[in-house]
Design an enzyme around this catalytic site. Structure first.
Site: not given
Length: 397
Positions: A293-295
């Site tokens: 998960f990375e934004i």
């Protein structure tokens, strides 16, 4: 055969007892598993505290977010996934969750990458899972292939040594290629040349909480570079030379290091909570943002500081001679070259990648995620949580 009266009475009593126990369990679910280890800097999981949306400005859904809206309120961003054809079912599950909790409102495009051509079945079924546009891209061979400077014989010997230390995937060349691509090649793909922000989504992950604002515009409006949900320790045997190579790079390029008041170096170098990790990793705590998960803002990866850092690491061979992952590589770079105020914990986004969770307390917005749950695995997994160090050295912003 007719059952004797005493036996019938016993059977009836057993049934009544079973129904009573079932009622009690359903009425009073088991308490949330708390960590057995008490950390001085985190007496309880902050996810138990009531969580609200981040501060304004935030942008909510309106008609300008409809799939074919023109003009559109969507900014230059995409949901991004590296996925194989055989992972289709797991990808569809992830898409269903993210579409249900967020993207059916905002309709950001999905961008899929593969080192093999996508099948028509993959394209048909993923495009049917969203009202947003989907695009499918083949990774260029020179982005995926083992670099020419890697000694194949040395790689095989190194893989044997790592395997002897129980390092997962040590002998799987494609895993090393994936880590390298995610570390420093994905944002160079021509399909992303004009894209700035991305939300990385992997197969078989879960999203639990409704998110009612445009997360990409939040990143843009608040000048954030990177957003995470889970913060872990890594296996130090996978990267004994990553930190020494990083120090070599800093010696050659001190101009890239943010000053101590704004960087996150203390989080990277902490040796108090897991001293054995710091020792084996030669000065690195192994703390990292779990990058499934990375934004993030790709302008950071495209910067000269990160490009030079990745090229230095790539030439050293550690992506193949060891098992450097994109998560520690991204995290080290962010911790050294970016202002810590630009890194955001998306505590309000409920998320799971087996075996870890981010389960916030957002009243009326979450389903299927027990508040404060970090793992549904064994108790020893709690010691892998590095959030207490992040909160200690950086905060909860």
């Amino acid at each position: 055969m007719v059952m004797a009266k005493p036996m019938r009475a016993l059977a009836l009593a057993s049934l009544v007892l079973l129904l009573y126990i079932t009622f009690q369990v359903l009425r009073n679910p088991p308490p949330i598993k708390e960590p057995r280890i008490v950390y001085p800097d985190m007496k309880t999981d902050p996810n138990f505290e009531e969580t609200h949306e981040p501060p304004p400005p935030i942008h909510r859904v309106d008609s300008s977010y409809a799939p074919n809206a023109s003009p559109s309120s969507r900014i230059n961003a995409t949901i991004l996934s590296l996925v194989r054809n055989e992972e289709l079912d797991g990808m569809l599950q992830s898409m269903r969750d993210l579409e249900a909790t967020w993207n059916h409102k905002f309709n950001y495009p999905w961008t899929f990458f593969n080192d093999k051509p996508f099948t028509q079945d993959f394209k048909d079924r993923t495009s049917a899972a969203t009202n947003a546009s989907c695009s499918y891209h083949l990774i260029p061979k020179d982005h995926w292939a083992v670099p020419a400077w890697i000694d194949k014989s040395l790689y095989k010997e190194s893989a044997k040594l790592l395997g002897g230390k129980d390092v997962q995937y040590a002998g799987m060349v494609s895993y090393h290629q994936m880590c390298r691509w995610n570390s420093g090649m994905f944002y160079r793909h021509p399909a992303l040349a004009n894209t700035r922000y991305y939300w990385r989504v992997e197969p078989k992950v879960h999203f639990f909480c409704n998110v009612e604002y445009d997360v990409f515009r939040y990143m843009q409006d608040h000048n954030k570079t990177y957003g995470f949900t889970i913060n872990l320790y890594d296996a130090p045997a996978t990267m004994p030379t990553l930190w020494p190579e990083t120090l070599k790079f800093l010696d050659a390029h001190p101009e890239y290091l943010k000053d101590n008041d704004s960087n996150s170096r203390a989080w990277l170098e902490d040796g108090e909570r897991r001293p054995e990790h710091n020792k084996i990793a030669n000065g690195y705590s192994t703390c990292h943002f779990w990058s499934n998960f990375e934004i993030a803002d790709m302008e950071f990866w495209r910067s000269k500081a990160y490009s030079d850092y990745f090229d230095h690491l790539d030439r050293s061979g550690g992506f193949f001679y060891e098992r450097w992952g994109d998560a520690p590589v991204h995290s080290i770079a962010l911790g050294l070259f970016e202002d810590k105020s630009k890194i955001h914990w998306f505590r309000d986004i409920g998320y799971q990648h087996i075996p870890y969770f981010n389960c916030p307390n957002v009243p009326g917005q979450c389903s299927g995620c027990r508040t404060g749950l970090f793992t549904d695995g064994e108790d020893f997994l709690y010691k892998e949580d590095c959030r207490p160090n992040w909160f200690k050295y950086v905060g909860m912003g």
